[in-house]
Design an enzyme around this catalytic site. Structure first.
Site, short mmCIF file in Angstrom:
data_model
loop_
_atom_site.label_atom_id
_atom_site.label_comp_id
_atom_site.label_asym_id
_atom_site.label_seq_id
_atom_site.Cartn_x
_atom_site.Cartn_y
_atom_site.Cartn_z
CG ASP A 237 -2.96 -1.94 9.44
OD1 ASP A 237 -3.85 -1.08 9.31
OD2 ASP A 237 -1.98 -2.03 8.67
CE LYS B 203 3.58 1.36 6.46
NZ LYS B 203 2.44 1.33 5.51
CG HIS C 217 7.02 -5.58 8.45
ND1 HIS C 217 6.71 -6.89 8.15
CD2 HIS C 217 5.85 -5.05 8.92
CE1 HIS C 217 5.45 -7.13 8.44
NE2 HIS C 217 4.91 -6.03 8.91
CD GLU D 3 2.54 -7.35 6.48
OE1 GLU D 3 2.14 -7.37 7.67
OE2 GLU D 3 2.60 -6.32 5.80
CG HIS E 203 -1.22 -7.50 3.61
ND1 HIS E 203 -0.66 -6.96 4.74
CD2 HIS E 203 -0.93 -6.65 2.60
CE1 HIS E 203 -0.04 -5.84 4.43
NE2 HIS E 203 -0.20 -5.62 3.14
CG ASP F 65 0.49 3.57 7.43
OD1 ASP F 65 1.39 4.30 7.01
OD2 ASP F 65 0.24 2.45 6.96
CD GLU G 30 -0.39 -5.48 9.16
OE1 GLU G 30 -0.09 -5.07 10.31
OE2 GLU G 30 0.27 -5.20 8.15
CD GLU H 206 -0.83 0.48 10.82
OE1 GLU H 206 -0.60 0.60 9.59
OE2 GLU H 206 -0.22 -0.33 11.56
CE LYS I 150 2.57 -2.39 10.75
NZ LYS I 150 1.14 -2.46 10.34
CB SER J 73 -0.90 0.00 1.24
OG SER J 73 -0.13 -0.21 2.41
#
Length: 420
Positions: A244, A337, A365, A207, A157, A312, A166, A285, A388, A42
């Site tokens: 997330d 990030k 990450h 992930e 994901h 984010d 997540e 998040e 994370k 993303s």
């Protein structure tokens, strides 16, 4: 002071089988540094731009040979043989050479690769660990970070029907990094057993989290809580849960689609409050969409003193965006990030902006990872106390956790977790 004698770059693969960039820097005197740049699923609207070749005959247009050529020609010509006083001066030179706000001309994957490789070489040149060098650059005290392990995947994901992105566990009660990693690895193994028994497969997301065919977020949280208890750990005191939500991708019909009937913003906040009470969720998040300023205000007023609200999508690891978001009450924590910032210096500036705003921060990450461990050292160096890095499985994820174990063993009694 240092002088770069050589600079090279080459195309490699990240964890999703897509190309990314590796960079090597050699200093006069022989010190070298190599790094591998991750790639996100993303990219966001506010961070640095990854350059891609766009040649459909190679990797569906995602190749980075052009980025490698840029590093070995234009960037090399600008930095090789030049004396730099430190990493900040090198990073300023890269930003000036690019000349855009989002690194779109050279590519953030080019500038970050050169910046990180230079930091690694500079640490070797000075004979100090990378985290010690970065701590000096940032002017921060070192802390070992609380690790967040992504154990259930959904959204973009994974290929299941789970809408949120997540679902993570964090060893909030662990006395050390080593013990916290052990706890979470044991819970992950128990979750694997339970998912296989209950769903007949162990599909994985990008992930490393499991991706059973479930729909509602509470189903994921329930699975994780059961695995935590089955593995012998106590939710809340030993293990906390985090999400997330990537809520920008949940927006539908004037509300949010979590997999069932569309809920209003107020209804979504109600769900989060119930998740806190029932499933020990302490961090979310992108809990509402970035443009939903009323939603952020409602979150802050109702849950902001009890729940970490990580922003984010609206930030892109840009210091100016963090200051703006803090001024308008959008969250109380920043996700960091480095590949969105584009250089190490700009990453450190984003972390500093979060601190100045009274926010917490979390190093992250990306979904397309490599075996590079730079972010582990970064998390320790900046003292943010949170990282994370995916599931406790897969070499590209485990490498970060193993590096944290190494730092803990070699650095003595560093504090663990976010500063109070």
């Amino acid at each position: 002071m240092f002088v770069i004698d050589d600079l090279s770059a080459w195309e490699i693969l990240e964890s999703r089988g897509r190309p990314t960039v590796a960079v090597s820097v050699t200093f006069r005197g022989g010190a070298t540094g190599t790094t591998q740049v991750p790639s996100g699923g993303s990219p966001g609207k506010h961070g640095g731009v990854e350059r891609r070749d766009g040649d459909p005959r190679r990797f569906g247009g995602l190749g980075v040979l052009g980025v490698c050529r840029t590093i070995e020609t234009e960037i090399r010509d600008a930095v090789v043989g030049r004396r730099f006083t430190g990493l900040t001066e090198l990073d300023r030179a890269l930003a000036s050479l690019d000349g855009t706000a989002d690194k779109s001309r050279l590519g953030a994957n080019a500038t970050l690769g050169v910046s990180q490789a230079t930091a690694v070489a500079l640490a070797a040149h000075r004979g100090v660990p990378l985290h010690r060098l970065l701590s000096g650059c940032a002017g921060t005290s070192e802390r070992l970070p609380l690790p967040f392990f992504n154990v259930v995947n959904g959204g973009a994901h994974a290929t299941n029907r789970l809408r949120m992105l997540e679902f993570m566990i964090a060893p909030v009660g662990a006395p050390s990094i080593r013990e916290g990693i052990r706890w979470c690895a044991e819970i992950y193994a128990m979750l694997r057993h339970n998912v296989l028994r209950g769903h007949g497969n162990i599909n994985l997301g990008y992930e490393g989290g499991f991706a059973p065919d479930i729909v509602e977020p509470e189903e994921a949280l329930r699975l994780i809580l059961e695995a935590t208890v089955d593995a012998g750990y106590t939710p809340g005191t030993q293990i906390g849960l985090a999400i997330d939500a990537e809520a920008d991708n949940l927006v539908a019909d004037g509300g949010y689609d979590l997999g069932g009937p569309v809920v209003s913003t107020a209804g979504l906040v109600d769900r989060y409050e119930q998740m806190m009470r029932t499933y020990f969720v302490f961090s979310v998040e992108d809990a509402v969409a970035a443009p939903d300023r009323d939603g952020w205000a409602l979150l802050r007023s109702r849950l902001g003193d009890r729940l970490q609200l990580v922003a984010d999508a609206a930030l892109g690891t840009q210091a100016a965006n963090i200051r703006d978001a803090a001024g308008t009450g959008l969250g109380n924590a920043a996700l960091i990030k480095p590949n969105q910032a584009g250089t190490v210096t700009e990453t450190l500036e984003a972390i500093a902006a979060a601190r100045e705003a009274g926010w917490t921060a979390m190093i992250s990450h990306r979904s397309g990872e490599t075996g590079d461990t730079f972010i582990a050292d970064l998390a320790v160096a900046t003292g943010v106390g949170q990282i994370k890095a995916g599931a406790p499985a897969g070499g590209e994820r485990v490498a970060k956790y193993n590096r944290l174990i190494e730092i803990e063993l070699r650095s003595g009694d560093l504090p663990v977790g976010p500063p109070l």
